[in-house]
Design a protein around this motif. Structure first.
Motif, PDB file in Angstrom:
ATOM      1  N   ALA A 237      34.752  26.605   8.864  1.00  0.00           N
ATOM      2  CA  ALA A 237      35.541  25.777   9.784  1.00  0.00           C
ATOM      3  C   ALA A 237      35.724  26.479  11.121  1.00  0.00           C
ATOM      4  CB  ALA A 237      36.892  25.449   9.153  1.00  0.00           C
ATOM      5  N   ARG A 238      35.952  27.784  11.075  1.00  0.00           N
ATOM      6  CA  ARG A 238      36.108  28.532  12.333  1.00  0.00           C
ATOM      7  C   ARG A 238      34.810  28.548  13.138  1.00  0.00           C
ATOM      8  NH1 ARG A 238      36.607  33.470  11.201  1.00  0.00           N
ATOM      9  NH2 ARG A 238      36.883  33.526   8.934  1.00  0.00           N
ATOM     10  N   ILE A 239      33.686  28.697  12.447  1.00  0.00           N
ATOM     11  CA  ILE A 239      32.389  28.710  13.129  1.00  0.00           C
ATOM     12  C   ILE A 239      32.116  27.363  13.793  1.00  0.00           C
ATOM     13  CG2 ILE A 239      29.895  28.837  12.783  1.00  0.00           C
ATOM     14  CD1 ILE A 239      30.438  30.862  10.527  1.00  0.00           C
ATOM     15  N   VAL A 240      32.311  26.292  13.034  1.00  0.00           N
ATOM     16  CA  VAL A 240      32.041  24.961  13.573  1.00  0.00           C
ATOM     17  C   VAL A 240      32.960  24.660  14.753  1.00  0.00           C
ATOM     18  CG1 VAL A 240      32.079  22.481  13.077  1.00  0.00           C
ATOM     19  CG2 VAL A 240      31.139  24.081  11.392  1.00  0.00           C
ATOM     20  N   ALA A 241      34.243  24.977  14.608  1.00  0.00           N
ATOM     21  CA  ALA A 241      35.194  24.710  15.690  1.00  0.00           C
ATOM     22  C   ALA A 241      34.813  25.451  16.963  1.00  0.00           C
ATOM     23  CB  ALA A 241      36.602  25.094  15.244  1.00  0.00           C
ATOM     24  N   ASP A 242      34.379  26.723  16.808  1.00  0.00           N
ATOM     25  CA  ASP A 242      34.059  27.529  17.990  1.00  0.00           C
ATOM     26  C   ASP A 242      32.755  27.071  18.643  1.00  0.00           C
ATOM     27  OD1 ASP A 242      34.435  29.610  19.854  1.00  0.00           O
ATOM     28  OD2 ASP A 242      33.125  30.938  18.720  1.00  0.00           O
ATOM     29  N   LEU A 243      31.691  26.912  17.839  1.00  0.00           N
ATOM     30  CA  LEU A 243      30.402  26.586  18.427  1.00  0.00           C
ATOM     31  C   LEU A 243      30.330  25.135  18.908  1.00  0.00           C
ATOM     32  CD1 LEU A 243      27.884  28.502  16.133  1.00  0.00           C
ATOM     33  CD2 LEU A 243      28.801  29.154  18.365  1.00  0.00           C
ATOM     34  N   ALA A 244      31.033  24.224  18.240  1.00  0.00           N
ATOM     35  CA  ALA A 244      31.046  22.829  18.694  1.00  0.00           C
ATOM     36  C   ALA A 244      32.140  22.583  19.726  1.00  0.00           C
ATOM     37  CB  ALA A 244      31.253  21.895  17.497  1.00  0.00           C
ATOM     38  N   ALA A 261      27.656  22.446   4.793  1.00  0.00           N
ATOM     39  CA  ALA A 261      26.579  23.101   5.528  1.00  0.00           C
ATOM     40  C   ALA A 261      26.971  23.213   7.004  1.00  0.00           C
ATOM     41  CB  ALA A 261      25.279  22.329   5.381  1.00  0.00           C
ATOM     42  N   VAL A 262      26.915  24.423   7.538  1.00  0.00           N
ATOM     43  CA  VAL A 262      27.462  24.688   8.871  1.00  0.00           C
ATOM     44  C   VAL A 262      26.595  24.125   9.989  1.00  0.00           C
ATOM     45  CG1 VAL A 262      27.995  26.527  10.526  1.00  0.00           C
ATOM     46  CG2 VAL A 262      28.836  26.677   8.178  1.00  0.00           C
ATOM     47  N   LYS A 263      25.295  24.374   9.976  1.00  0.00           N
ATOM     48  CA  LYS A 263      24.439  23.933  11.092  1.00  0.00           C
ATOM     49  C   LYS A 263      24.562  22.447  11.364  1.00  0.00           C
ATOM     50  CE  LYS A 263      20.621  27.246  10.998  1.00  0.00           C
ATOM     51  NZ  LYS A 263      19.181  27.391  10.705  1.00  0.00           N
ATOM     52  N   PRO A 264      24.341  21.582  10.370  1.00  0.00           N
ATOM     53  CA  PRO A 264      24.481  20.150  10.667  1.00  0.00           C
ATOM     54  C   PRO A 264      25.918  19.763  11.012  1.00  0.00           C
ATOM     55  CG  PRO A 264      24.109  20.496   8.327  1.00  0.00           C
ATOM     56  CD  PRO A 264      23.851  21.803   8.991  1.00  0.00           C
ATOM     57  N   ALA A 265      26.903  20.484  10.456  1.00  0.00           N
ATOM     58  CA  ALA A 265      28.298  20.159  10.762  1.00  0.00           C
ATOM     59  C   ALA A 265      28.604  20.401  12.235  1.00  0.00           C
ATOM     60  CB  ALA A 265      29.233  20.979   9.881  1.00  0.00           C
ATOM     61  N   ILE A 266      27.987  21.420  12.809  1.00  0.00           N
ATOM     62  CA  ILE A 266      28.184  21.678  14.243  1.00  0.00           C
ATOM     63  C   ILE A 266      27.699  20.482  15.055  1.00  0.00           C
ATOM     64  CG2 ILE A 266      27.414  23.111  16.181  1.00  0.00           C
ATOM     65  CD1 ILE A 266      27.285  25.458  14.133  1.00  0.00           C
ATOM     66  N   LEU A 267      26.551  19.942  14.694  1.00  0.00           N
ATOM     67  CA  LEU A 267      25.998  18.793  15.410  1.00  0.00           C
ATOM     68  C   LEU A 267      26.806  17.527  15.144  1.00  0.00           C
ATOM     69  CD1 LEU A 267      22.200  19.485  14.810  1.00  0.00           C
ATOM     70  CD2 LEU A 267      23.570  20.020  16.830  1.00  0.00           C
ATOM     71  N   VAL A 268      27.282  17.367  13.902  1.00  0.00           N
ATOM     72  CA  VAL A 268      28.128  16.210  13.573  1.00  0.00           C
ATOM     73  C   VAL A 268      29.427  16.272  14.374  1.00  0.00           C
ATOM     74  CG1 VAL A 268      29.503  15.142  11.740  1.00  0.00           C
ATOM     75  CG2 VAL A 268      27.128  15.810  11.300  1.00  0.00           C
ATOM     76  N   ALA A 269      30.001  17.470  14.472  1.00  0.00           N
ATOM     77  CA  ALA A 269      31.241  17.619  15.239  1.00  0.00           C
ATOM     78  C   ALA A 269      31.034  17.306  16.709  1.00  0.00           C
ATOM     79  CB  ALA A 269      31.782  19.042  15.073  1.00  0.00           C
ATOM     80  N   GLN A 270      29.791  17.447  17.173  1.00  0.00           N
ATOM     81  CA  GLN A 270      29.470  17.139  18.568  1.00  0.00           C
ATOM     82  C   GLN A 270      29.137  15.665  18.776  1.00  0.00           C
ATOM     83  OE1 GLN A 270      26.283  19.939  19.156  1.00  0.00           O
ATOM     84  NE2 GLN A 270      27.644  21.547  19.921  1.00  0.00           N
ATOM     85  N   GLY A 271      29.159  14.874  17.684  1.00  0.00           N
ATOM     86  CA  GLY A 271      28.967  13.440  17.836  1.00  0.00           C
ATOM     87  C   GLY A 271      27.751  12.858  17.153  1.00  0.00           C
ATOM     88  N   HIS A 272      26.911  13.688  16.526  1.00  0.00           N
ATOM     89  CA  HIS A 272      25.737  13.173  15.826  1.00  0.00           C
ATOM     90  C   HIS A 272      26.128  12.671  14.435  1.00  0.00           C
ATOM     91  CE1 HIS A 272      22.796  14.806  18.735  1.00  0.00           C
ATOM     92  NE2 HIS A 272      23.628  15.835  18.832  1.00  0.00           N
ATOM     93  N   SER A 273      25.358  11.727  13.915  1.00  0.00           N
ATOM     94  CA  SER A 273      25.521  11.353  12.520  1.00  0.00           C
ATOM     95  C   SER A 273      24.874  12.432  11.655  1.00  0.00           C
ATOM     96  CB  SER A 273      24.838  10.011  12.245  1.00  0.00           C
ATOM     97  OG  SER A 273      23.432  10.158  12.321  1.00  0.00           O
TER      98      SER A 273
END
Length: 291
Positions: A237-244, A261-273
């Motif tokens: 959660a910390r990684i996704v919050a920081d990178l996104a 899964a962190v990598k796709p979660a970063i993109l999802v947090a940025q607005g991707h499905s």
């Protein structure tokens, strides 16, 4: 005259038992620091080792680790961390340890002298042409390690040999030879000390660079981990919050949609499905695209 520099007498070993305890620990620490220094000259070979490992994994193959005794333990420690740190499936990183699991509970010296064990372990590993294997031996002449390197090379597996003695037989059998010239041990022949320290640091460096080559490290974060316990869930959660660059609750919601899964979660947090995130990572070869 000794058969190997790893069996020679260290200058600080004479009278070691009779010194004050604090002086003994100081001598041991100084020897460990000296072992770290020998990794520096090996960096050119470590660069090649990392590329060999990354290339094998990138093409869908395997990266094996092999060794006996304390060298095998150093290999095992690095091998086991690849899944949790970089999300690389364990079946892609087979471990070939002389004596198998039983030897981890009661280490015996006889298994390292048995080439047949190495051949059987290689057969079970699934390593084949185009794969790579890291083979460790402090002396560079352990029979298990030599048999493993020779048989692997004959099968088209790229052999990276790590030894602590110059001009060793293991180096001669390796496609890439990594020399960690740590010299004599303060406790003569105890290669779990200086030699093991140099091996551990070298493997840490190589496997981290492999993770970077594969896109599994981004801005110093392990972005290919899959959160499967409380500690990793918090870290993810910390990684996704920081990178996104999103709030914590949005990061947690994105992770819930990607199964942790962190990598796709970063993109999802940025607005991707989730589907679009997976497609984008396929296009980039698993690397996070720039924002």
């Amino acid at each position: 005259m000794t058969s190997s520099p790893t069996e020679a007498r260290h200058p600080d070993s004479v009278g070691l038992h009779a010194r004050p305890a604090a002086e003994i620990l100081t001598a041991l620490l100084q020897a460990q620091a000296a072992a770290l220094a020998v990794v520096g000259p090996a960096i050119p070979a470590l660069l090649r080792a990392a590329e060999a490992g990354a290339e094998a994994l990138r093409r869908g193959g395997r990266l094996g680790y092999g060794g006996a005794g304390s060298s095998g333990l150093m290999a095992l420690a690095d091998c086991l961390e690849l899944a949790g740190t970089f999300g690389i499936p364990p079946e892609r990183t087979p471990m070939l340890f002389a004596g198998g699991a039983a030897a981890l509970l009661h280490m015996t010296g006889t298994v390292e002298d048995d080439p047949a064990l190495a051949l059987a372990d290689l057969d079970r590993s699934g390593l084949t042409a185009g794969d790579a294997v890291f083979v460790l031996s402090a002396s560079g002449r352990t029979p298990y390690a030599l048999a493993l390197a020779l048989a692997a090379r004959d099968r088209g597996v790229r052999v990276v040999g790590f030894a602590n003695v110059a001009g060793s037989p293991l180096a001669d059998l390796s496609d890439i030879a990594v020399l960690l010239d740590s010299g004599p041990e303060v406790v003569s022949g105890s290669t779990r000390m200086g030699a093991g320290t140099a091996q551990k640091v070298a493997l840490n460096m190589v496997s981290t660079l492999i993770g970077i080559h594969l896109g599994h490290v981004h801005d110093g974060y392990m972005v290919n981990l899959v959160a499967d316990n409380a500690k990793l869930t918090d870290r993810a959660a910390r990684i996704v919050a920081d990178l996104a660059q999103v709030p914590r609750d949005r990061a947690e919601a994105a992770l819930a949609r990607t199964g942790g899964a962190v990598k796709p979660a970063i993109l999802v947090a940025q607005g991707h499905s989730p589907g679009a995130a997976a497609d984008l990572l396929t296009v980039t070869g698993g690397r996070l695209p720039p924002r």
